[in-house]
Design an enzyme around this catalytic site. Structure first.
Site, short mmCIF file in Angstrom:
data_model
loop_
_atom_site.label_atom_id
_atom_site.label_comp_id
_atom_site.label_asym_id
_atom_site.label_seq_id
_atom_site.Cartn_x
_atom_site.Cartn_y
_atom_site.Cartn_z
N HIS A 119 4.68 47.09 -13.76
CA HIS A 119 3.49 47.35 -14.60
C HIS A 119 3.77 48.25 -15.80
O HIS A 119 2.87 48.51 -16.61
CB HIS A 119 2.32 47.88 -13.75
CG HIS A 119 2.42 49.30 -13.29
ND1 HIS A 119 1.74 50.32 -13.90
CD2 HIS A 119 3.11 49.87 -12.28
CE1 HIS A 119 1.99 51.46 -13.26
NE2 HIS A 119 2.83 51.22 -12.27
N GLN B 177 10.59 53.96 -16.51
CA GLN B 177 10.10 54.01 -17.90
C GLN B 177 11.12 53.44 -18.89
O GLN B 177 10.77 53.12 -20.03
CB GLN B 177 9.78 55.46 -18.30
CG GLN B 177 8.63 56.08 -17.52
CD GLN B 177 7.26 55.52 -17.90
OE1 GLN B 177 7.10 54.81 -18.89
NE2 GLN B 177 6.26 55.84 -17.11
N CYS C 295 -3.33 65.39 -11.33
CA CYS C 295 -4.39 65.75 -10.39
C CYS C 295 -3.77 65.98 -9.03
O CYS C 295 -3.09 65.12 -8.50
CB CYS C 295 -5.42 64.64 -10.32
SG CYS C 295 -6.88 65.14 -9.43
N1 PLP Z 1 8.83 56.82 -11.82
C1 PLP Z 1 8.36 57.06 -13.04
C2 PLP Z 1 9.25 57.73 -14.05
C3 PLP Z 1 7.06 56.71 -13.39
O1 PLP Z 1 6.60 56.98 -14.61
C4 PLP Z 1 6.24 56.09 -12.40
C5 PLP Z 1 4.84 55.74 -12.70
O2 PLP Z 1 4.17 56.40 -13.48
C6 PLP Z 1 6.78 55.84 -11.14
C7 PLP Z 1 8.08 56.21 -10.87
C8 PLP Z 1 5.97 55.18 -10.07
O3 PLP Z 1 5.88 53.78 -10.29
P1 PLP Z 1 4.73 52.93 -9.61
O4 PLP Z 1 3.45 53.25 -10.31
O5 PLP Z 1 5.15 51.50 -9.80
O6 PLP Z 1 4.70 53.29 -8.17
#
Ligand code: PLP
Length: 392
Positions: free
Chosen positions: A198, A176, A322
């Site tokens: 993403h 993030q 969920c």
């Molecule tokens: N780590 C954090 C802090 C996230 O917010 C997210 C996704 O929401 C992830 C890891 C996982 O990333 P990815 O969706 O690319 O697997």
């Protein structure tokens, strides 16, 4: 659609989409030595340079993966696989499930001990509490750079050298943080850091793990020699090219954007607190990402607000996850000292560079009525339940 769920995922930038469309023609296997393969390889290496530049790393320290989840798994299982004997693993209570569950698995199956340190109710992580949890046999400490649910920033640059001094490796989930705040990975002195395309207007299904030069890590996928044998499997050329483009755009735009996004976020928070009674900001006592706001609306379920907002064309999310078909209040939010009910009343607003003032005005106009109606329905329901009990 007014999209305020950018911590879940961001819109693909048009320039990224164009770069990916062009890269879709690079059909050669990047490991092949003919011209088709070499062309794909060149574009992948250019993307690696861009991701490295965004975080101040060397290109050889960047390993492409399928996203933040896999990067976290590779970091934790890879580091644990290198240790002579199991020992302690330390994390915060704010970590993403991909860190939490990887550590739980290492504890359940490999004999590691998992120790969890909760941030304060304000959202602040006390460095002394975290450091006190590091024992002589601690193998790895994992502290996220920025929390996904309430946006708190954790002091990884202070913690990493101190973890090293106690003999532990340091991993940070910077999924993030990257593209939202400056990341200077060498100044942070972490050993491992996870990233995902993403969350910065790049494609889904591609991410990277930063591995400090020379750090041995156990590969988790047997197979070919890709990514220096750390992550076997033919590379996702178009996805990686998109990630490289998104990383370049994030680097170019970061400084100009952060202040204006934070100003909009602050205006949204002020407006909500002024216009709606029984509203509280969650984790807002900590330094935060510029784009994130977690808001507790007393006496109303977060999902109810999300559905009502969705009907108005506004996309936000809850502090619930969920799990096995049921909505469970997020453990990260609960660890700030909120009850189950309070955690279930938290809504997350996460802005992006394309969020406009007029969109926020719409949200501020819509929400007071939505909250009032939802509270009315909740209170009517409670009265009916009491009457029903009295009748029995
Ligand atoms: N780590 C954090 C802090 C996230 O917010 C997210 C996704 O929401 C992830 C890891 C996982 O990333 P990815 O969706 O690319 O697997």
């Amino acid at each position: 659609m007014i999209y305020l769920d950018n911590n879940a995922s961001t819109k693909l930038d048009a320039e990224v989409a164009a770069a990916m469309a062009e890269a879709a023609d690079l059909f050669g296997n990047p490991s092949s030595i003919h011209a088709e393969g070499r062309m794909a390889r060149r574009r992948i290496e250019e993307a690696r340079d861009e991701v490295a530049r965004l975080i101040g790393a060397s290109s050889e320290e960047i390993f492409f993966t399928s996203g933040g989840t896999e990067s976290n798994a590779l970091a934790l299982f890879g580091a644990a696989g290198q240790t002579q004997a199991p020992g302690r693993l330390v994390r915060t209570a704010a970590e993403h499930p991909s860190v939490v569950e990887a550590m739980d698995r290492l504890a359940a199956r490999e004999g590691f001990e998992s120790v969890v340190v909760a941030p304060r109710p304000s959202g602040v992580l006390d460095p002394d509490e975290l450091l006190a949890a590091i024992a002589a046999d601690t193998r790895l400490v994992s502290v996220m750079a920025a929390n996904n649910e309430y946006g708190a920033l954790y002091p990884v640059a202070d913690l990493a050298p101190q973890a090293h001094a106690r003999g532990a490796l340091f991993h940070t989930d910077a999924v993030q943080a990257a593209g939202r705040i400056p990341v200077d990975i060498h100044a942070w002195q972490v050993d491992l850091a996870s990233f995902s395309a993403h969350k910065m207007h790049g494609p889904k299904g591609v991410g990277a793990l930063y591995v400090r030069r020379g750090l041995p890590l156990q590969a988790h996928t047997p197979g070919g020699g890709q990514e220096k044998k750390l992550r076997a499997g033919t590379e996702n050329t178009a996805g990686i090219v998109g990630f490289g483009c998104a990383a370049r755009l994030a680097r170019e735009r970061l400084n100009g954007e952060a202040a204006s996004i934070a100003a909009r976020r602050d205006r949204l928070e002020r407006g909500l607190c002024e216009r709606i009674p029984g509203v509280r900001l969650v984790g807002a006592g900590a330094s935060r990402l510029p784009n994130t706001s977690a808001v507790l609306f007393e006496g109303v379920r977060g999902e109810t607000l999300i559905i009502r907002l969705d009907l108005e064309g506004i996309a936000v999310s809850t502090g619930s996850a969920c799990s096995s078909g049921t909505l469970l209040p997020s453990p990260a939010i609960r660890s700030l000292g909120l009850s189950r009910e309070q955690a279930g009343s938290v809504v997350r607003f996460s802005l992006s560079r394309s969020t406009t003032d007029s969109e926020l005005t719409r949200v501020l106009e819509a929400l007071p009525g939505i909250v009032a109606r939802a509270r009315q329905v909740a209170s009517d329901g409670a009265i009916e339940a009491v009457e029903e009990l009295a009748r029995r």
